[in-house]
Write a protein that holds these residues in place. Structure first.
Motif, PDB file in Angstrom:
ATOM      1  N   VAL A  46      -1.655   5.416  -1.581  1.00  0.00           N
ATOM      2  CA  VAL A  46      -1.923   4.076  -1.042  1.00  0.00           C
ATOM      3  C   VAL A  46      -1.213   3.027  -1.886  1.00  0.00           C
ATOM      4  CG1 VAL A  46      -3.697   2.339  -0.597  1.00  0.00           C
ATOM      5  CG2 VAL A  46      -4.133   4.739  -0.014  1.00  0.00           C
ATOM      6  N   VAL A  47      -1.297   3.161  -3.218  1.00  0.00           N
ATOM      7  CA  VAL A  47      -0.608   2.225  -4.110  1.00  0.00           C
ATOM      8  C   VAL A  47       0.897   2.285  -3.886  1.00  0.00           C
ATOM      9  CG1 VAL A  47      -0.133   1.626  -6.514  1.00  0.00           C
ATOM     10  CG2 VAL A  47      -2.440   2.312  -5.834  1.00  0.00           C
ATOM     11  N   THR A  48       1.431   3.481  -3.742  1.00  0.00           N
ATOM     12  CA  THR A  48       2.869   3.640  -3.502  1.00  0.00           C
ATOM     13  C   THR A  48       3.276   3.007  -2.185  1.00  0.00           C
ATOM     14  OG1 THR A  48       2.913   5.702  -4.776  1.00  0.00           O
ATOM     15  CG2 THR A  48       4.746   5.311  -3.263  1.00  0.00           C
ATOM     16  N   PHE A  49       2.457   3.172  -1.156  1.00  0.00           N
ATOM     17  CA  PHE A  49       2.761   2.580   0.147  1.00  0.00           C
ATOM     18  C   PHE A  49       2.853   1.067   0.051  1.00  0.00           C
ATOM     19  CE2 PHE A  49       0.914   0.619   4.033  1.00  0.00           C
ATOM     20  CZ  PHE A  49       1.953   0.917   4.922  1.00  0.00           C
ATOM     21  N   VAL A  50       1.931   0.445  -0.677  1.00  0.00           N
ATOM     22  CA  VAL A  50       1.904  -1.018  -0.768  1.00  0.00           C
ATOM     23  C   VAL A  50       2.995  -1.537  -1.695  1.00  0.00           C
ATOM     24  CG1 VAL A  50       0.523  -3.009  -1.455  1.00  0.00           C
ATOM     25  CG2 VAL A  50      -0.560  -1.112  -0.233  1.00  0.00           C
ATOM     26  N   CYS A  51       3.161  -0.887  -2.853  1.00  0.00           N
ATOM     27  CA  CYS A  51       4.070  -1.396  -3.888  1.00  0.00           C
ATOM     28  C   CYS A  51       5.463  -0.784  -3.849  1.00  0.00           C
ATOM     29  CB  CYS A  51       3.459  -1.164  -5.271  1.00  0.00           C
ATOM     30  SG  CYS A  51       1.895  -2.013  -5.540  1.00  0.00           S
ATOM     31  N   GLY A  52       5.630   0.300  -3.118  1.00  0.00           N
ATOM     32  CA  GLY A  52       6.928   0.959  -3.063  1.00  0.00           C
ATOM     33  C   GLY A  52       7.100   1.988  -4.164  1.00  0.00           C
ATOM     34  N   SER A  53       8.178   2.745  -4.077  1.00  0.00           N
ATOM     35  CA  SER A  53       8.449   3.827  -5.036  1.00  0.00           C
ATOM     36  C   SER A  53       9.519   3.440  -6.047  1.00  0.00           C
ATOM     37  CB  SER A  53       8.867   5.104  -4.284  1.00  0.00           C
ATOM     38  OG  SER A  53      10.015   4.856  -3.468  1.00  0.00           O
ATOM     39  N   ASP A  54       9.735   2.122  -6.237  1.00  0.00           N
ATOM     40  CA  ASP A  54      10.712   1.619  -7.215  1.00  0.00           C
ATOM     41  C   ASP A  54      12.117   2.152  -6.959  1.00  0.00           C
ATOM     42  OD1 ASP A  54       8.792   0.114  -8.603  1.00  0.00           O
ATOM     43  OD2 ASP A  54       8.196   1.867  -9.787  1.00  0.00           O
ATOM     44  N   GLY A  55      12.445   2.351  -5.698  1.00  0.00           N
ATOM     45  CA  GLY A  55      13.783   2.814  -5.337  1.00  0.00           C
ATOM     46  C   GLY A  55      13.982   4.309  -5.431  1.00  0.00           C
ATOM     47  N   ALA A  56      13.010   5.021  -6.011  1.00  0.00           N
ATOM     48  CA  ALA A  56      13.133   6.471  -6.145  1.00  0.00           C
ATOM     49  C   ALA A  56      12.788   7.160  -4.836  1.00  0.00           C
ATOM     50  CB  ALA A  56      12.220   6.976  -7.256  1.00  0.00           C
ATOM     51  N   GLU A  57      13.482   8.242  -4.543  1.00  0.00           N
ATOM     52  CA  GLU A  57      13.186   9.032  -3.347  1.00  0.00           C
ATOM     53  C   GLU A  57      12.107  10.055  -3.665  1.00  0.00           C
ATOM     54  OE1 GLU A  57      16.861  10.683  -1.881  1.00  0.00           O
ATOM     55  OE2 GLU A  57      17.078   9.009  -0.470  1.00  0.00           O
ATOM     56  N   LEU A  58      11.046  10.046  -2.880  1.00  0.00           N
ATOM     57  CA  LEU A  58       9.998  11.046  -3.007  1.00  0.00           C
ATOM     58  C   LEU A  58      10.369  12.264  -2.186  1.00  0.00           C
ATOM     59  CD1 LEU A  58       6.876   8.717  -2.641  1.00  0.00           C
ATOM     60  CD2 LEU A  58       8.137   9.327  -4.713  1.00  0.00           C
ATOM     61  N   THR A  59       9.913  13.428  -2.613  1.00  0.00           N
ATOM     62  CA  THR A  59      10.267  14.683  -1.955  1.00  0.00           C
ATOM     63  C   THR A  59       9.017  15.391  -1.468  1.00  0.00           C
ATOM     64  OG1 THR A  59      12.141  14.916  -3.476  1.00  0.00           O
ATOM     65  CG2 THR A  59      11.528  16.855  -2.204  1.00  0.00           C
ATOM     66  N   LEU A  60       9.066  15.974  -0.299  1.00  0.00           N
ATOM     67  CA  LEU A  60       7.940  16.744   0.214  1.00  0.00           C
ATOM     68  C   LEU A  60       7.724  17.981  -0.641  1.00  0.00           C
ATOM     69  CD1 LEU A  60       8.491  16.560   4.091  1.00  0.00           C
ATOM     70  CD2 LEU A  60       6.884  15.258   2.699  1.00  0.00           C
ATOM     71  N   PRO A  61       6.481  18.490  -0.731  1.00  0.00           N
ATOM     72  CA  PRO A  61       6.193  19.634  -1.598  1.00  0.00           C
ATOM     73  C   PRO A  61       7.047  20.856  -1.311  1.00  0.00           C
ATOM     74  CG  PRO A  61       4.153  18.615  -0.860  1.00  0.00           C
ATOM     75  CD  PRO A  61       5.262  17.963  -0.094  1.00  0.00           C
ATOM     76  N   ASN A  62       7.460  21.047  -0.061  1.00  0.00           N
ATOM     77  CA  ASN A  62       8.266  22.220   0.290  1.00  0.00           C
ATOM     78  C   ASN A  62       9.749  22.022  -0.005  1.00  0.00           C
ATOM     79  OD1 ASN A  62       9.087  20.462   2.285  1.00  0.00           O
ATOM     80  ND2 ASN A  62       8.131  21.585   3.988  1.00  0.00           N
ATOM     81  N   GLY A  63      10.086  20.885  -0.648  1.00  0.00           N
ATOM     82  CA  GLY A  63      11.481  20.636  -0.984  1.00  0.00           C
ATOM     83  C   GLY A  63      12.315  20.146   0.179  1.00  0.00           C
ATOM     84  N   GLY A  64      11.670  19.678   1.226  1.00  0.00           N
ATOM     85  CA  GLY A  64      12.396  19.239   2.416  1.00  0.00           C
ATOM     86  C   GLY A  64      12.853  17.800   2.327  1.00  0.00           C
ATOM     87  N   ALA A  65      12.393  16.995   3.263  1.00  0.00           N
ATOM     88  CA  ALA A  65      12.876  15.626   3.401  1.00  0.00           C
ATOM     89  C   ALA A  65      12.544  14.781   2.178  1.00  0.00           C
ATOM     90  CB  ALA A  65      12.270  14.999   4.660  1.00  0.00           C
ATOM     91  N   LYS A  66      13.397  13.777   1.958  1.00  0.00           N
ATOM     92  CA  LYS A  66      13.187  12.801   0.888  1.00  0.00           C
ATOM     93  C   LYS A  66      13.098  11.416   1.506  1.00  0.00           C
ATOM     94  CE  LYS A  66      15.709  15.430  -2.629  1.00  0.00           C
ATOM     95  NZ  LYS A  66      16.797  15.382  -3.645  1.00  0.00           N
ATOM     96  N   LEU A  67      12.343  10.552   0.845  1.00  0.00           N
ATOM     97  CA  LEU A  67      12.188   9.207   1.383  1.00  0.00           C
ATOM     98  C   LEU A  67      11.852   8.236   0.258  1.00  0.00           C
ATOM     99  CD1 LEU A  67      12.008   7.449   3.997  1.00  0.00           C
ATOM    100  CD2 LEU A  67       9.552   7.914   3.999  1.00  0.00           C
ATOM    101  N   ALA A  68      12.542   7.096   0.248  1.00  0.00           N
ATOM    102  CA  ALA A  68      12.205   6.005  -0.661  1.00  0.00           C
ATOM    103  C   ALA A  68      11.269   5.054   0.060  1.00  0.00           C
ATOM    104  CB  ALA A  68      13.473   5.278  -1.108  1.00  0.00           C
TER     105      ALA A  68
END
Length: 381
Positions: free
Chosen positions: A47-69
Motif C-alpha cells: 500500500v505504501v509503495t502504491f501511494v509513494c512509488g518505487s523510487d524508479g526501481a522496477e519490482l519483479t514478480l516472485p516467479n521472475g516474470g514481469a517487472k514494473l516501476a
C-alpha cells in the motif's frame, strides 16, 4: 517497464483510483504475497509503495516474470503515509487534516483503493448531511408496503463498509453539524449499528466485519466548519498533510496534473516551463509570506494551494490551445486575481502589494519575464 495510468473512457471524465491504477494494484497484489490484515487487498508495505512509488526501481514478480516501476501518486513524506497505513491496519479511524488543497482527499482515495479495492464508499460532509448518511435510511415505498424489513432498509456507505469489512471515506467531516458527526462515536467504539425498527430479529444489529475502518478529512483554514467533539477526536488518529515543501516537486506535480486536465479538454498542453515556474513562485511566495529571496510578503486570506495552482495552469493551457493570440504569460495576472479574491476583498490589495514588492524588484534585477509581469500590473485593477 512503467505503466501509465489508465485514461477515462468516452462518457466518463475521471476514473476512480482503483480503475485508473488497476494494473499497478493487480501487479502489487501478485508481487507481494506477504501477510495482510483481515480484508486487505494488499500488504501494508505494498500500500505504501502504491501511494509513494518505487523510487524508479522496477519490482519483479516472485516467479521472475514481469517487472514494473510503480509511479508516485502523492507528493509528501513517506513517513506520513506509513503512519496512515499503520493506523488503518490497526482498524483505527484516520483523520487527515490540513489546509484546503493539500491533497487530503486524493490521499484518502488512494489509501482506500489500495486497502480494500474501492474508494466508492464515501460520505460528503455538508451542513445538510444527516445521521442517515452515517447509519441507514429507508425505501419509503417498501416501508409503507411491508413495514420495517431488511428489504426496505437502505444502507449508508458507512453501513455498507461495516458489512463488507472495507474502508469508508468521510470527506470534510467538520462541515457536518456536531450532532451528526457524533453518530460516528459509537460506530468507531462499538463497531456495530443498532436498527431499533428491526428489534427481535437477527438483523437488529449490524456488526462490523474485520477490516472496517474510517478515513475522514478536515480543513484547518476554511469557513463553515464545526468543531469536533472531544469524544469523536479520541476515536481518530490525526495526521496533518502539509503543503509541498520542495518547489521542484510542486512544479512537477502542477505540470503533470495540468497536462492531464488540458488533455481531457481535448487539447495539447503548450505552456512554457518559464511561465509555470513564475506561477509556482507566486503561489509559494504568497502562501508562505516570504519570497524565495527572503523578502517579506503579506499573505492573502485565501489559501494559495497547489490545487489552485493546478487550476490556473490548466486554464492557461486551455486558453493557449483554444484562444491563441499573444503571450500566455499576459493571462497570468488575471487568473491570479481570480484566485485571491475568492474570500476577502482586501486580498486584492495584498496581491497589488506583492506586485509592488517582489515582482518589481525582480524586474529591476533584469529578468525579462518579471519585467513583463510588472508591466502588466495595470491588469490587476
Amino acid at each position: 517497464m512503467t505503466v501509465t495510468e489508465r485514461s477515462a473512457p468516452a462518457g466518463r471524465q475521471v476514473l476512480p483510483a482503483e480503475e485508473r491504477y488497476a494494473a499497478e494494484l493487480a501487479f502489487l497484489a501478485a508481487q507481494d504475497p506477504g501477510p495482510r490484515p483481515p480484508g486487505w487487498a494488499l500488504t501494508p508495505r505494498a500500500v505504501v509503495t502504491f501511494v509513494c512509488g518505487s523510487d524508479g526501481a522496477e519490482l519483479t514478480l516472485p516467479n521472475g516474470g514481469a517487472k514494473l516501476a510503480i509511479a508516485p501518486k502523492f507528493v509528501g513524506e513517506r513517513a506520513l503515509v506509513e503512519r496512515c497505513v499503520v493506523t488503518l491496519a490497526g482498524e483505527r479511524g484516520l483523520l487527515l487534516t490540513g489546509e484546503p488543497g493539500t491533497a487530503k482527499s486524493m490521499l484518502s482515495e488512494l489509501l482506500a483503493a489500495a486497502v480494500c479495492g474501492t474508494s466508492a464508499l464515501t460520505v460528503q460532509g455538508t451542513a445538510g448531511t444527516t445521521e442517515d448518511a452515517f447509519r441507514y435510511g429507508w425505501n419509503y415505498a417498501l416501508l409503507l408496503a411491508q413495514g420495517p424489513t431488511v428489504g426496505a432498509l437502505v444502507d449508508s456507505p458507512v453501513l455498507s463498509a461495516m458489512r463488507t469489512g472495507r474502508v469508508v471515506r468521510v470527506e470534510e467531516i467538520t462541515r457536518c453539524l456536531p450532532e451528526v458527526q457524533d453518530a460516528l462515536v459509537s460506530i468507531l467504539s462499538d463497531r456495530r449499528v443498532s436498527v431499533p425498527e428491526l428489534t427481535a430479529t437477527e438483523d437488529a444489529v449490524v456488526c462490523a466485519a474485520p477490516g472496517f475502518t474510517v478515513i475522514a478529512t478536515a480543513n484547518l483554514r476554511d469557513r463553515g466548519v464545526s468543531e469536533m467533539s472531544a469524544a469523536l477526536k479520541r476515536r481518530f488518529n490525526f495526521e496533518t498533510v502539509a503543503p509541498i515543501a520542495d518547489a521542484d516537486a510542486e512544479a512537477t506535480l502542477i505540470r503533470r496534473q495540468a497536462v492531464a486536465a488540458v488533455r481531457r479538454a481535448g487539447a495539447a498542453f503548450a505552456v512554457d516551463d518559464a511561465v509555470l515556474d513564475a506561477l509556482v513562485t507566486v503561489f509559494r511566495d504568497l502562501r508562505s509570506g516570504r519570497s524565495a529571496e527572503g523578502w517579506d510578503v503579506e499573505r492573502p486570506g485565501t489559501v494559495m494551494s497547489t490545487a489552485e495552482a493546478v487550476q490556473v495552469a490548466a486554464s492557461l493551457g486551455v486558453a493557449a490551445a483554444y484562444l491563441p493570440g499573444g503571450d500566455v504569460l499576459d493571462l497570468l495576472p488575471g487568473h491570479l486575481l481570480g484566485v485571491v479574491r475568492k474570500d476577502d476583498p482586501a486580498d486584492h490589495g495584498r496581491l497589488l502589494g506583492y506586485w509592488d514588492g517582489p515582482v518589481r524588484r525582480r524586474a529591476e534585477d533584469g529578468s525579462a519575464m518579471w519585467r513583463r509581469l510588472w508591466d502588466l500590473r495595470g491588469s490587476l485593477r
